[in-house]
Scaffold this motif. Structure first.
Motif, PDB file in Angstrom:
ATOM      1  N   UNK A  22     -52.937 -76.794   3.222  1.00 54.05           N
ATOM      2  CA  UNK A  22     -53.365 -78.138   3.591  1.00 54.05           C
ATOM      3  C   UNK A  22     -52.119 -79.074   4.096  1.00 54.05           C
ATOM      4  N   UNK A  23     -52.281 -79.695   5.162  1.00 51.90           N
ATOM      5  CA  UNK A  23     -51.215 -80.764   5.675  1.00 51.90           C
ATOM      6  C   UNK A  23     -51.517 -81.907   5.267  1.00 51.90           C
ATOM      7  N   UNK A  24     -50.397 -82.493   4.403  1.00 48.99           N
ATOM      8  CA  UNK A  24     -50.525 -84.028   4.007  1.00 48.99           C
ATOM      9  C   UNK A  24     -49.643 -84.730   4.948  1.00 48.99           C
ATOM     10  N   UNK A  25     -50.072 -85.924   5.262  1.00 44.61           N
ATOM     11  CA  UNK A  25     -49.150 -86.742   6.223  1.00 44.61           C
ATOM     12  C   UNK A  25     -49.122 -88.226   5.718  1.00 44.61           C
ATOM     13  N   UNK A  26     -48.011 -88.737   5.576  1.00 47.14           N
ATOM     14  CA  UNK A  26     -47.692 -90.057   5.231  1.00 47.14           C
ATOM     15  C   UNK A  26     -47.295 -90.970   6.462  1.00 47.14           C
ATOM     16  N   UNK A  27     -47.631 -92.225   6.554  1.00 46.76           N
ATOM     17  CA  UNK A  27     -47.341 -93.065   7.606  1.00 46.76           C
ATOM     18  C   UNK A  27     -47.004 -94.228   7.199  1.00 46.76           C
ATOM     19  N   UNK A  28     -46.454 -95.380   7.790  1.00 47.01           N
ATOM     20  CA  UNK A  28     -46.484 -96.610   7.432  1.00 47.01           C
ATOM     21  C   UNK A  28     -45.194 -97.184   7.157  1.00 47.01           C
ATOM     22  N   UNK A  29     -44.237 -96.238   7.137  1.00 49.48           N
ATOM     23  CA  UNK A  29     -42.661 -96.668   6.619  1.00 49.48           C
ATOM     24  C   UNK A  29     -42.024 -97.456   7.801  1.00 49.48           C
ATOM     25  N   UNK A  30     -40.925 -98.166   7.383  1.00 49.27           N
ATOM     26  CA  UNK A  30     -40.079 -98.758   8.526  1.00 49.27           C
ATOM     27  C   UNK A  30     -39.166 -99.529   7.980  1.00 49.27           C
ATOM     28  N   UNK A  31     -38.604-100.453   8.638  1.00 45.20           N
ATOM     29  CA  UNK A  31     -37.466-101.562   8.242  1.00 45.20           C
ATOM     30  C   UNK A  31     -38.069-102.814   7.856  1.00 45.20           C
ATOM     31  N   UNK A  32     -37.628-103.244   6.808  1.00 41.59           N
ATOM     32  CA  UNK A  32     -38.541-104.722   6.378  1.00 41.59           C
ATOM     33  C   UNK A  32     -37.399-105.417   5.591  1.00 41.59           C
ATOM     34  N   UNK A  33     -37.345-106.575   5.621  1.00 43.37           N
ATOM     35  CA  UNK A  33     -36.402-107.605   4.967  1.00 43.37           C
ATOM     36  C   UNK A  33     -36.811-107.565   3.365  1.00 43.37           C
ATOM     37  N   UNK A  34     -35.809-107.804   2.460  1.00 45.12           N
ATOM     38  CA  UNK A  34     -36.144-108.132   1.116  1.00 45.12           C
ATOM     39  C   UNK A  34     -37.007-109.276   1.112  1.00 45.12           C
ATOM     40  N   UNK A  35     -38.095-108.944   0.010  1.00 45.87           N
ATOM     41  CA  UNK A  35     -39.164-109.745  -0.135  1.00 45.87           C
ATOM     42  C   UNK A  35     -40.485-109.478   0.751  1.00 45.87           C
ATOM     43  N   UNK A  36     -40.170-108.529   1.702  1.00 46.62           N
ATOM     44  CA  UNK A  36     -41.144-108.344   2.529  1.00 46.62           C
ATOM     45  C   UNK A  36     -42.539-107.169   2.074  1.00 46.62           C
ATOM     46  N   UNK A  37     -43.212-106.933   2.977  1.00 46.16           N
ATOM     47  CA  UNK A  37     -44.244-105.833   2.538  1.00 46.16           C
ATOM     48  C   UNK A  37     -44.422-104.816   3.368  1.00 46.16           C
ATOM     49  N   UNK A  38     -45.027-103.745   2.969  1.00 48.39           N
ATOM     50  CA  UNK A  38     -45.230-102.702   3.722  1.00 48.39           C
ATOM     51  C   UNK A  38     -46.597-102.002   3.219  1.00 48.39           C
ATOM     52  N   UNK A  39     -47.481-101.420   3.971  1.00 47.86           N
ATOM     53  CA  UNK A  39     -48.491-100.598   3.623  1.00 47.86           C
ATOM     54  C   UNK A  39     -48.248 -98.989   3.961  1.00 47.86           C
ATOM     55  N   UNK A  40     -48.152 -98.219   3.054  1.00 49.04           N
ATOM     56  CA  UNK A  40     -48.034 -96.621   3.472  1.00 49.04           C
ATOM     57  C   UNK A  40     -49.563 -95.982   3.300  1.00 49.04           C
ATOM     58  N   UNK A  41     -49.634 -95.101   4.094  1.00 45.58           N
ATOM     59  CA  UNK A  41     -50.842 -94.321   4.285  1.00 45.58           C
ATOM     60  C   UNK A  41     -50.714 -92.871   4.027  1.00 45.58           C
ATOM     61  N   UNK A  42     -51.823 -92.259   3.262  1.00 47.04           N
ATOM     62  CA  UNK A  42     -51.488 -90.724   3.052  1.00 47.04           C
ATOM     63  C   UNK A  42     -52.882 -90.225   3.545  1.00 47.04           C
TER      64      UNK A  42
END
Length: 126
Positions: free
Chosen positions: A1-21
């Motif tokens: 099975x192949x698992x994939x993550x996405x959603x990473x990146x560069x963000x400033x302190x205090x910011x938000x990101x949403x990762x997906x799997x």
């Protein structure tokens, strides 16, 4: 099975990101799904686990109150919402499962899990 993550990146302190799997062509609905992260030269750290059946969710101490894990079975995806990000959250984030447990055992060593994605880089600038 192949698992994939996405959603990473560069963000400033205090910011938000949403990762997906996700796992294209494979149904993750029945399995507990975990998030880990790794800084170069350090052990892989468990940060979250979401169960498939009993609704239990676990977080590592370093992310409690800031990160939220969820799953959308209709989309075959698991999400990690990361808020109030700090420079020390900078790491490669991985999604993992053992394709066996449907409920989380808690936050456990990464060696418990055999199926991993390639990771997505999260960088938090100060």
């Amino acid at each position: 099975v192949q698992i994939e993550e996405s959603g990473g990146g560069l963000v400033q302190s205090g910011g938000s990101l949403r990762l997906s799997c996700t796992a294209p062509g494979f149904n993750l609905d029945y399995y507990a799904i975990n998030w880990y992260r790794q800084i170069p030269g350090k052990e892989r750290e468990g940060i979250s686990c979401i169960s498939a059946h009993d609704g239990s969710i676990y977080y590592g101490d370093s992310v409690k109150g800031r990160f939220t894990v969820s799953r959308d079975n209709a989309k075959n995806m698991v999400f990690l919402q990361m808020n109030s990000l700090k420079p020390e959250d900078t790491a490669v984030y991985y999604c993992a499962t053992d394709l066996n447990r449907s409920n989380c055992p808690g936050i456990v060593p990464h060696t418990w899990y055999a199926y991993w994605g390639q990771g997505t880089q999260v960088t938090v600038s100060s």
